[in-house]
Design a protein around this motif. Sequence first.
Motif, PDB file in Angstrom:
ATOM      1  N   TYR B 133      -6.200  -0.961 -56.661  1.00 12.39           N
ATOM      2  CA  TYR B 133      -7.206  -0.077 -57.258  1.00 12.39           C
ATOM      3  C   TYR B 133      -8.390  -0.054 -56.304  1.00 12.39           C
ATOM      4  N   ALA B 134      -8.571   1.046 -55.600  1.00 11.07           N
ATOM      5  CA  ALA B 134      -9.550   1.063 -54.517  1.00 11.07           C
ATOM      6  C   ALA B 134     -10.733   1.972 -54.827  1.00 11.07           C
ATOM      7  N   ILE B 135     -11.864   1.346 -55.116  1.00  9.56           N
ATOM      8  CA  ILE B 135     -13.113   2.095 -55.298  1.00  9.56           C
ATOM      9  C   ILE B 135     -14.103   1.678 -54.220  1.00  9.56           C
ATOM     10  N   GLY B 144     -21.574   0.566 -49.718  1.00  8.97           N
ATOM     11  CA  GLY B 144     -21.616  -0.216 -50.949  1.00  8.97           C
ATOM     12  C   GLY B 144     -21.055   0.586 -52.101  1.00  8.97           C
ATOM     13  N   THR B 145     -21.134   0.017 -53.265  1.00  8.45           N
ATOM     14  CA  THR B 145     -20.379   0.533 -54.391  1.00  8.45           C
ATOM     15  C   THR B 145     -21.214   0.749 -55.646  1.00  8.45           C
ATOM     16  N   ALA B 146     -22.291  -0.025 -55.775  1.00  7.10           N
ATOM     17  CA  ALA B 146     -23.009  -0.097 -57.047  1.00  7.10           C
ATOM     18  C   ALA B 146     -23.475   1.272 -57.549  1.00  7.10           C
ATOM     19  N   ASN B 147     -23.710   2.243 -56.625  1.00  5.05           N
ATOM     20  CA  ASN B 147     -24.238   3.546 -57.044  1.00  5.05           C
ATOM     21  C   ASN B 147     -23.177   4.641 -56.963  1.00  5.05           C
ATOM     22  N   GLN B 234      -5.576 -11.335 -52.192  1.00 10.58           N
ATOM     23  CA  GLN B 234      -5.711 -10.535 -50.974  1.00 10.58           C
ATOM     24  C   GLN B 234      -6.791  -9.485 -51.241  1.00 10.58           C
ATOM     25  N   ASN B 235      -7.816  -9.455 -50.400  1.00  8.27           N
ATOM     26  CA  ASN B 235      -8.850  -8.431 -50.537  1.00  8.27           C
ATOM     27  C   ASN B 235      -8.923  -7.637 -49.244  1.00  8.27           C
ATOM     28  N   CYS B 236      -8.771  -6.341 -49.373  1.00  8.83           N
ATOM     29  CA  CYS B 236      -8.384  -5.521 -48.221  1.00  8.83           C
ATOM     30  C   CYS B 236      -9.506  -4.689 -47.627  1.00  8.83           C
ATOM     31  N   PRO B 389     -19.474 -13.146 -61.371  1.00  9.62           N
ATOM     32  CA  PRO B 389     -20.593 -12.231 -61.647  1.00  9.62           C
ATOM     33  C   PRO B 389     -20.689 -11.076 -60.648  1.00  9.62           C
ATOM     34  N   ILE B 390     -20.025 -11.202 -59.494  1.00  7.37           N
ATOM     35  CA  ILE B 390     -20.227 -10.165 -58.474  1.00  7.37           C
ATOM     36  C   ILE B 390     -19.020  -9.254 -58.259  1.00  7.37           C
ATOM     37  N   PHE B 391     -17.832  -9.640 -58.754  1.00  6.14           N
ATOM     38  CA  PHE B 391     -16.715  -8.682 -58.606  1.00  6.14           C
ATOM     39  C   PHE B 391     -16.540  -7.908 -59.910  1.00  6.14           C
ATOM     40  N   ASP B 392     -15.532  -7.039 -59.914  1.00  4.49           N
ATOM     41  CA  ASP B 392     -15.258  -6.193 -61.073  1.00  4.49           C
ATOM     42  C   ASP B 392     -16.531  -5.510 -61.584  1.00  4.49           C
ATOM     43  N   GLY B 393     -17.259  -4.896 -60.677  1.00  7.35           N
ATOM     44  CA  GLY B 393     -18.531  -4.291 -61.038  1.00  7.35           C
ATOM     45  C   GLY B 393     -19.581  -5.375 -61.076  1.00  7.35           C
ATOM     46  N   MET B 396     -25.401  -7.251 -61.507  1.00  7.98           N
ATOM     47  CA  MET B 396     -26.781  -6.826 -61.276  1.00  7.98           C
ATOM     48  C   MET B 396     -26.919  -5.309 -61.180  1.00  7.98           C
ATOM     49  N   GLY B 397     -25.868  -4.636 -60.756  1.00  8.30           N
ATOM     50  CA  GLY B 397     -25.934  -3.176 -60.667  1.00  8.30           C
ATOM     51  C   GLY B 397     -25.069  -2.538 -61.733  1.00  8.30           C
ATOM     52  N   MET B 398     -23.789  -2.408 -61.419  1.00  2.75           N
ATOM     53  CA  MET B 398     -22.901  -1.571 -62.238  1.00  2.75           C
ATOM     54  C   MET B 398     -22.808  -1.997 -63.701  1.00  2.75           C
TER      55      MET B 398
HETATM   56  C1  LIG Z   1     -12.374 -11.190 -55.534  1.00  6.41           C
HETATM   57  C2  LIG Z   1     -12.801  -9.765 -55.503  1.00  6.41           C
HETATM   58  C3  LIG Z   1     -11.918  -8.789 -55.925  1.00  6.41           C
HETATM   59  C4  LIG Z   1     -12.285  -7.440 -55.864  1.00  6.41           C
HETATM   60  N1  LIG Z   1     -11.353  -6.491 -56.212  1.00  6.41           N
HETATM   61  C5  LIG Z   1     -11.662  -5.171 -56.052  1.00  6.41           C
HETATM   62  C6  LIG Z   1     -10.698  -4.164 -56.316  1.00  6.41           C
HETATM   63  O1  LIG Z   1      -9.567  -4.450 -56.722  1.00  6.41           O
HETATM   64  N2  LIG Z   1     -11.020  -2.873 -56.103  1.00  6.41           N
HETATM   65  C7  LIG Z   1     -12.255  -2.531 -55.668  1.00  6.41           C
HETATM   66  O2  LIG Z   1     -12.510  -1.356 -55.490  1.00  6.41           O
HETATM   67  N3  LIG Z   1     -13.208  -3.459 -55.436  1.00  6.41           N
HETATM   68  C8  LIG Z   1     -12.933  -4.769 -55.609  1.00  6.41           C
HETATM   69  N4  LIG Z   1     -13.894  -5.723 -55.351  1.00  6.41           N
HETATM   70  C9  LIG Z   1     -15.237  -5.299 -55.000  1.00  6.41           C
HETATM   71  C10 LIG Z   1     -16.224  -5.409 -56.138  1.00  6.41           C
HETATM   72  O3  LIG Z   1     -15.690  -5.308 -57.397  1.00  6.41           O
HETATM   73  C11 LIG Z   1     -17.274  -4.357 -56.073  1.00  6.41           C
HETATM   74  O4  LIG Z   1     -17.446  -3.872 -54.818  1.00  6.41           O
HETATM   75  C12 LIG Z   1     -18.526  -4.957 -56.465  1.00  6.41           C
HETATM   76  O5  LIG Z   1     -18.457  -5.320 -57.823  1.00  6.41           O
HETATM   77  C13 LIG Z   1     -19.645  -3.993 -56.247  1.00  6.41           C
HETATM   78  O6  LIG Z   1     -20.748  -4.507 -56.818  1.00  6.41           O
HETATM   79  P1  LIG Z   1     -22.053  -4.894 -55.993  1.00  6.41           P
HETATM   80  O7  LIG Z   1     -23.049  -4.980 -57.072  1.00  6.41           O
HETATM   81  O8  LIG Z   1     -21.862  -6.044 -55.144  1.00  6.41           O
HETATM   82  O9  LIG Z   1     -22.248  -3.574 -55.119  1.00  6.41           O
HETATM   83  P2  LIG Z   1     -23.206  -3.255 -53.964  1.00  6.41           P
HETATM   84  O10 LIG Z   1     -23.146  -1.799 -53.855  1.00  6.41           O
HETATM   85  O11 LIG Z   1     -22.884  -4.005 -52.749  1.00  6.41           O
HETATM   86  O12 LIG Z   1     -24.642  -3.690 -54.489  1.00  6.41           O
HETATM   87  C14 LIG Z   1     -25.251  -4.906 -54.077  1.00  6.41           C
HETATM   88  C15 LIG Z   1     -26.463  -5.259 -54.902  1.00  6.41           C
HETATM   89  O13 LIG Z   1     -27.491  -4.286 -54.794  1.00  6.41           O
HETATM   90  C16 LIG Z   1     -28.242  -4.201 -56.011  1.00  6.41           C
HETATM   91  N5  LIG Z   1     -28.155  -2.816 -56.516  1.00  6.41           N
HETATM   92  C17 LIG Z   1     -27.563  -1.785 -55.882  1.00  6.41           C
HETATM   93  N6  LIG Z   1     -27.706  -0.668 -56.594  1.00  6.41           N
HETATM   94  C18 LIG Z   1     -28.370  -0.974 -57.703  1.00  6.41           C
HETATM   95  C19 LIG Z   1     -28.818  -0.224 -58.831  1.00  6.41           C
HETATM   96  N7  LIG Z   1     -28.604   1.078 -58.947  1.00  6.41           N
HETATM   97  N8  LIG Z   1     -29.458  -0.868 -59.813  1.00  6.41           N
HETATM   98  C20 LIG Z   1     -29.694  -2.197 -59.718  1.00  6.41           C
HETATM   99  N9  LIG Z   1     -29.320  -2.943 -58.672  1.00  6.41           N
HETATM  100  C21 LIG Z   1     -28.656  -2.350 -57.673  1.00  6.41           C
HETATM  101  C22 LIG Z   1     -27.639  -5.225 -56.947  1.00  6.41           C
HETATM  102  O14 LIG Z   1     -28.374  -6.415 -56.833  1.00  6.41           O
HETATM  103  C23 LIG Z   1     -26.237  -5.386 -56.382  1.00  6.41           C
HETATM  104  O15 LIG Z   1     -25.701  -6.652 -56.714  1.00  6.41           O
HETATM  105  C24 LIG Z   1     -13.567  -7.067 -55.410  1.00  6.41           C
HETATM  106  C25 LIG Z   1     -14.459  -8.064 -55.020  1.00  6.41           C
HETATM  107  C26 LIG Z   1     -14.091  -9.405 -55.055  1.00  6.41           C
HETATM  108  C27 LIG Z   1     -15.079 -10.428 -54.617  1.00  6.41           C
END
Ligand SMILES: Cc1cc2nc3c(=O)[nH]c(=O)nc-3n(C[C@H](O)[C@H](O)[C@H](O)COP(=O)(O)OP(=O)(O)OC[C@H]3O[C@@H](n4cnc5c(N)ncnc54)[C@H](O)[C@@H]3O)c2cc1C
Lengths: 275, 450
Positions: B133-135, B144-147, B234-236, B389-393, B396-398
Amino acid sequence: MTEAGSELAIAVCIKFTVDVNRLRPDPATAAPDLGHAHYRINDFDENALEEAVRLKERHGGRIVGVSLVEREPPRELLLRALAAGLDALYLVPHAAAASGDAFVTATILAAALEEIGAVYEMVSWDLVLCGDASCDTYDGQVGPRVAEALGIVPITYATRLDVRDDTIVAERTIEDYVHVVEATLPALVTVGSETNKPRLPHLRQIMDAGRKPIVRLTTAGLGRGALDRARATLELLGVTAPPSARRRMVVGGNGPDDVARKLVRQLQSDGELTQ
Amino acid sequence: MPIDFTLTPEQKALQKLAREFAQDIVQPLVRAADAEPDPQKGFQMMKPAYEQAYELGLVTAGFPREFGGGGLGMTDLLIAHEEICAVDCGIAFIIGVQGLGLFPVMAYGTAEQKKRFLGEACNDPTHTYQCGYAISEPAGMPGGTANFDHPSPQAGIQTTADLVNGEYVINGRKFWPTSSAGWDMKGATMNSVVVRTDRTKGGLEGLSVLMVPRGTPGVRYEPNIDKMGMRINQNCDIVYENARVPAENLVGPGNGELVVNNGFTFTGPWIGIAATAVARAAYEYVLKWSKTYTAGGTDPIIYHQNVGYMLGDIAMRVEACRYLSWKAAHYLDTYGFDGAQGLSAMTKVFTSETCVQVVYDCMRVMGCNAYDRAAHPLDKLMRDMLGFPIFDGGNMGMQRRRLWGLMADERFDPRAYANCDRVHFGKENEGIGTVTTRPEAVRELATAGR
Ligand SMILES: Cc1cc2nc3c(=O)[nH]c(=O)nc-3n(C[C@H](O)[C@H](O)[C@H](O)COP(=O)(O)OP(=O)(O)OC[C@H]3O[C@@H](n4cnc5c(N)ncnc54)[C@H](O)[C@@H]3O)c2cc1C
């Protein structure tokens, strides 16, 4: 009796027993605390069931479980036995299940097997499978006694078995030898942990196990003679755990060698170690 | 009629199956796979356990029966998932990620797509099927992904897919997806990929999902991410260069961001129980330790009041996290992903953050020996736990934004969960907090308005 080469009618005797690994003695009486006991399927009976499933996979047939129970076992255990491959499960409630008297257990089980075969399943058994022993009382008598009561051949401690036409071929591993025995069906075979490794059931078999029949027989339905014959031969006086008080002893000394020497001496004088 | 937390006999039998699978098949592989320096090798070491899980129906447990799955609801799934996670959460995510990968099809797919993709997932004779599942996207500008649901087309998801002659042509890069590169780094059997299908539209309209099968030309897998914990996963790092997939592989057109949010609703209780399980493993270990270790005193340390109180606090948080996860799962089973958004976000945030503290508290109770990674499991449990707290959304953001978007809604009823009502979440609740309050940007807006 099924025709040679046709499908097998297999009965597996299953004991739902207390899980001895999780059994604690009552601190006041040292008797097993059965009020808080966990239950399980006797492990060797799981081997017996697995062996039945393997025979069914090779030869076709039907497998029913028969269990003498003091009271209704936890339903999740019944589901697990069904999920592992039983086509039906028969429960025979009788106070004697708790007696620990293998003669009584075997007499009632044999009567139940006859009744279930004749009345409910309308077969005569090709094969009755039992565990070598049960993990709680470990008598190892029920299998051969059931065979005796049914008047069929017993093969005990089988480590491999197969059926060829109307013959059962079993291997028994005896220290350095493998003893190969053959008998004409019907037969009763006991198996243990060396016979096979029971597989885990598929998730769907577990979720659907409740749809398979669980039949509860009353012993009143069994032949009068059987119950008369099943008079206790043993009297159970009690079951208690050996005392194991904690000593909480600290062994001191000058350096590890000295402490080790004193510890060994202490253990010897306590009778825990021989010279 | 009471609120019933009783496990049914079926659930107890399922729990036992999962426990036996975890102890007999997973446990013997975990230590070496976690210690393996090469992340791909560590992942491959778990393949035999995965194949067994597939054989037992654990991998496809949540897919409908009509396609060959186990047909379990979320509450049932949680019972099994907790037992596997308590032994190793990494294998549990390798097993479970198919549910997330195929979530877009389950929730938004056409009848034809369900039959094709779910049927394939549930009937693999090799028992190795995987769907990633690739987002998430790598750091960069933007990055980054949060937005992901940002209203500007220039922000959020930047992997694009343009429709050319009946095919979508994908360009961009994904970072982090679990199990996406497959057992041999040539791709999972299938990947669902969130892409921008309309370059002129923002995150609420321009995103969709594409199902990208293994062997699609133009997809490249870079070496896996070397992580501090969950080393078994595995994280790709995936690069798409004019990768082409047929148009019929498109799912949820224009609703890619809703798929993401609803996917998180689906995973909330599932991650919640996983966090609970990791904390439970630490708690059980330290409880036992406290009853035998004397720290040079005369009695086991549990007889010190601070240890006893602390263990009580640890146990109560583990229980609270379990019941919150069950409640969210029950909500999901009752109201579907749309109705369970808020509770799911609360569960993900609360359990993951609480359980990090629980594992840390277990280390405090145990003391210095907890830091000995050769002798005790606290090191792995803590490293794994810190990911929650930091994966699966990220919380702090999503995750907090989802909840915020719902609560800021005029219609939000704070008693809804007490009343056990359905709480709808839609596009109107998305996008909140993606536009920042950078001072110059605010001044520019003010000037423009004048
Ligand atoms: C073990 C593991 C497995 C994973 N599996 C997958 C997977 O299967 N598929 C997939 O797609 N991804 C996967 N991921 C990635 C992960 O789920 C997401 O990329 C991650 O949750 C994104 O969140 P982030 O907050 O770190 O995003 P980022 O965009 O990196 O944001 C970083 C930080 O910026 C701040 N921030 C940014 N924007 C805002 C905002 N609007 N409001 C408030 N604060 C903000 C927050 O403090 C946030 O923590 C995985 C990660 C790990 C570690």
